[in-house]
Scaffold this active site. Structure first.
Site, PDB file in Angstrom:
ATOM      1  N   ASN A  11      10.110  20.517  35.061  1.00  0.00           N
ATOM      2  CA  ASN A  11      10.685  21.273  33.954  1.00  0.00           C
ATOM      3  C   ASN A  11       9.981  22.632  33.938  1.00  0.00           C
ATOM      4  O   ASN A  11       8.845  22.739  33.476  1.00  0.00           O
ATOM      5  CB  ASN A  11      10.460  20.513  32.632  1.00  0.00           C
ATOM      6  CG  ASN A  11      10.971  21.291  31.433  1.00  0.00           C
ATOM      7  OD1 ASN A  11      11.595  22.345  31.587  1.00  0.00           O
ATOM      8  ND2 ASN A  11      10.708  20.795  30.241  1.00  0.00           N
ATOM      9  N   LYS A  13      10.665  25.166  32.246  1.00  0.00           N
ATOM     10  CA  LYS A  13      10.702  25.815  30.919  1.00  0.00           C
ATOM     11  C   LYS A  13      11.087  27.298  31.092  1.00  0.00           C
ATOM     12  O   LYS A  13      11.838  27.621  32.005  1.00  0.00           O
ATOM     13  CB  LYS A  13       9.367  25.610  30.191  1.00  0.00           C
ATOM     14  CG  LYS A  13       8.974  24.118  30.139  1.00  0.00           C
ATOM     15  CD  LYS A  13       7.846  23.820  29.218  1.00  0.00           C
ATOM     16  CE  LYS A  13       7.533  22.318  29.252  1.00  0.00           C
ATOM     17  NZ  LYS A  13       6.496  21.919  28.348  1.00  0.00           N
ATOM     18  N   HIS A  97      14.029  17.504  24.299  1.00  0.00           N
ATOM     19  CA  HIS A  97      12.635  17.858  24.576  1.00  0.00           C
ATOM     20  C   HIS A  97      11.952  18.208  23.252  1.00  0.00           C
ATOM     21  O   HIS A  97      12.572  18.790  22.369  1.00  0.00           O
ATOM     22  CB  HIS A  97      12.576  19.047  25.544  1.00  0.00           C
ATOM     23  CG  HIS A  97      11.185  19.264  26.076  1.00  0.00           C
ATOM     24  ND1 HIS A  97      10.227  19.916  25.336  1.00  0.00           N
ATOM     25  CD2 HIS A  97      10.595  18.878  27.227  1.00  0.00           C
ATOM     26  CE1 HIS A  97       9.091  19.923  26.031  1.00  0.00           C
ATOM     27  NE2 HIS A  97       9.285  19.296  27.181  1.00  0.00           N
ATOM     28  N   GLU A  99      10.038  20.490  22.475  1.00  0.00           N
ATOM     29  CA  GLU A  99      10.105  21.919  22.127  1.00  0.00           C
ATOM     30  C   GLU A  99      11.447  22.244  21.479  1.00  0.00           C
ATOM     31  O   GLU A  99      11.539  23.114  20.607  1.00  0.00           O
ATOM     32  CB  GLU A  99       9.838  22.771  23.389  1.00  0.00           C
ATOM     33  CG  GLU A  99       8.361  22.737  23.749  1.00  0.00           C
ATOM     34  CD  GLU A  99       8.032  22.813  25.228  1.00  0.00           C
ATOM     35  OE1 GLU A  99       8.872  23.271  26.025  1.00  0.00           O
ATOM     36  OE2 GLU A  99       6.906  22.400  25.588  1.00  0.00           O
ATOM     37  N   GLU A 169       7.098  11.714  26.178  1.00  0.00           N
ATOM     38  CA  GLU A 169       6.228  12.883  26.199  1.00  0.00           C
ATOM     39  C   GLU A 169       5.513  13.013  24.856  1.00  0.00           C
ATOM     40  O   GLU A 169       6.071  13.565  23.903  1.00  0.00           O
ATOM     41  CB  GLU A 169       7.050  14.156  26.455  1.00  0.00           C
ATOM     42  CG  GLU A 169       7.787  14.160  27.783  1.00  0.00           C
ATOM     43  CD  GLU A 169       8.038  15.580  28.279  1.00  0.00           C
ATOM     44  OE1 GLU A 169       7.720  15.829  29.449  1.00  0.00           O
ATOM     45  OE2 GLU A 169       8.515  16.429  27.518  1.00  0.00           O
ATOM     46  N   GLY A 175       1.185  20.563  27.568  1.00  0.00           N
ATOM     47  CA  GLY A 175       0.595  21.889  27.734  1.00  0.00           C
ATOM     48  C   GLY A 175      -0.820  22.005  27.194  1.00  0.00           C
ATOM     49  O   GLY A 175      -1.358  23.098  27.075  1.00  0.00           O
ATOM     50  N   SER A 214       0.927  17.029  30.496  1.00  0.00           N
ATOM     51  CA  SER A 214      -0.263  17.359  31.283  1.00  0.00           C
ATOM     52  C   SER A 214      -0.452  16.458  32.503  1.00  0.00           C
ATOM     53  O   SER A 214      -1.581  16.099  32.843  1.00  0.00           O
ATOM     54  CB  SER A 214      -1.527  17.364  30.406  1.00  0.00           C
ATOM     55  OG  SER A 214      -1.418  18.354  29.400  1.00  0.00           O
TER      56      SER A 214
END
Ligand code: 13P
Length: 252
Positions: A11, A13, A97, A99, A169, A175, A214
């Site tokens: 991904n 992003k 996701h 985000e 996730e 991140g 991560s």
């Protein structure tokens, strides 16, 4: 043990430029040539899909998108439909996701609509679920994951999961460099599989559940060894060809 082929998905992003995207895909393509146990997918930003699609056409690497509209077409400025994604040979699309859920306020039911819209065009949704740090700290991880899953099961039906992938996730691991331990991840993966098995055992055993958060070259192997972890959804480490290749090779 059911025969689930590992999937390692990148991904990207909102990172890179056309030039860096091209050199990254070339690096991955060359590095994977010949030997690979896992299915590999790349999810670039929408605007690079046509270019990346061209590079992948003579490979077994799959293409995916990072998001999709829940609607078919119409006056929805800035949105991209499932039909548009299939024009560029996309096989996968990430939906829900964290985000998107947290920064763009996508609700559980909107995520379910996207899941359904993607499947209506033959795309395979990669449904992301995961808890926030405070949810883990207050021991509500399973409640959160159950809620995120159940809305999609209710709206799409359990049979829709025969053509889907789930990615666990944990938001606190994305991140941050703070990976869930293999045991922590396995616990939630098993919970997800059992939740689906309440409805259909065969579908629960067949579905691939990826871990994301991560994943790096030096921790992928330990994660991928766990019984219910069927690959990874890789953010930061997928932007460096060598690191991503090491992760792809870490599958059993
Ligand atoms: P990182 O690998 O950068 O933590 O991102 C994970 C992720 O969000 C993949 O979708």
């Amino acid at each position: 043990m059911p025969d689930r082929q590992y999937l390692v998905a990148a991904n990207w992003k909102m990172n890179g430029s056309l030039e860096s995207a091209k050199s990254l895909v070339i690096g991955i393509k060359q590095g994977l040539a010949g030997n690979n146990n896992a299915e590999v997918a790349i999810c670039p930003p929408f605007i690079y899909l046509p270019e990346i699609s061209g590079f992948l056409s003579d490979t077994s690497i799959s293409l995916g998108a990072q998001n999709v509209s829940h609607l078919e077409n119409g006056a929805y400025t800035g949105e991209i439909s499932s039909v548009m994604l299939t024009d560029f040979a996309c096989r996968y699309v990430i939906v829900g996701h964290s985000e998107r859920r947290n920064l763009y306020h996508e609700s559980d039911s909107r995520v379910a609509e996207k899941f359904i819209a993607a499947q209506a065009q033959g795309l395979i949704p990669i449904l992301c679920v995961g808890e926030l740090l405070e949810e883990r700290e207050t021991n509500t991880t399973e409640d959160v994951i159950a809620r995120q899953l159940d809305v999609v099961i209710d709206k799409a039906g359990i049979s829709a999961f025969a053509n889907a992938v789930i990615a666990y996730e944990p938001v606190w691991a994305i991140g941050t460099g703070k990976t869930a331990t293999p045991e922590q991840a396995q616990e939630v993966h098993e919970f997800i599989r059992l939740r689906l098995a309440r409805h259909d055992n065969e579908i629960a055993n067949g579905i691939r559940i990826l871990y994301g958060g991560s994943v790096k070259a030096d921790n992928a192997e330990q994660l991928f060894k766990m019984a219910d972890i069927d690959g990874g959804l890789i953010g930061g480490a997928s932007l460096i060809a060598d690191d991503f290749l090491t992760i792809c090779r870490a599958v059993r």
